[in-house]
Design an enzyme around this catalytic site. Structure first.
Site, short mmCIF file in Angstrom:
data_model
loop_
_atom_site.label_atom_id
_atom_site.label_comp_id
_atom_site.label_asym_id
_atom_site.label_seq_id
_atom_site.Cartn_x
_atom_site.Cartn_y
_atom_site.Cartn_z
N CYS A 1 51.47 35.77 47.22
CA CYS A 1 51.03 36.49 48.52
C CYS A 1 51.74 37.58 49.20
O CYS A 1 52.70 37.08 49.21
CB CYS A 1 50.51 35.24 49.50
SG CYS A 1 49.89 35.81 50.94
N CYS B 1 38.40 39.62 42.56
CA CYS B 1 38.59 41.09 42.86
C CYS B 1 39.61 41.03 43.99
O CYS B 1 39.27 40.71 45.21
CB CYS B 1 37.26 41.78 43.27
SG CYS B 1 37.46 43.51 43.29
#
Length: 140
Positions: free
Chosen positions: A55, A128
């Site tokens: 992240c 995605c």
């Protein structure tokens, strides 16, 4: 769980003011305001090195490079995330129903997951993901 230089933990309890100081304007827009980078513009769209994608907000490992594939959609695509790393939420924006994916630790917006598109992957899913939402850590 990642921390800032002042040892502030970065997770869902991190105040928005702190995110604004830590992230670039583009990272903040995508991770915290659920934005999207233009198709084909991300640095990881056609990137296939071995390692882990974490992240961009908090550093939590999200995806292994072995699960990345070329979907041709214009964004990095993965067929599975690391266990417990990603949460799914119903997204009814723009008059459609999609499944949004976020970092389980900090809640940062990653993108959307699509099922049943027929890609030859073990899960028949396409995560995605915005390149801006992740950072690549090469295998050592």
């Amino acid at each position: 769980m990642a921390t800032t230089e002042g040892d502030q933990k970065l997770d869902k309890s991190t105040p928005e003011g702190a995110w604004k100081k830590l992230l670039s304007a583009q990272e903040y827009h995508i991770l915290r305001e659920k934005g999207t980078e233009p198709a084909g513009s991300g640095q990881y769209n056609k990137f296939y090195e071995q390692g882990t994608y974490v992240c961009a907000g908090c550093g939590t490992p999200l995806y292994e490079s072995e699960t990345k594939f070329n979907s041709g959609c214009g964004w990095p695509a993965y067929y599975d995330n690391l266990p417990g790393a990603v949460e799914r939420h119903e997204d009814r924006a723009y008059g459609m129903i999609r499944t949004e994916i976020t970092c389980a630790n900090c809640g940062g917006h990653l993108g959307h997951v699509f099922k049943g598109e027929g890609f030859p992957t073990p899960t028949n899913e396409r995560h995605c993901v915005n390149s801006v939402s992740v950072k690549f850590k090469p295998k050592e």
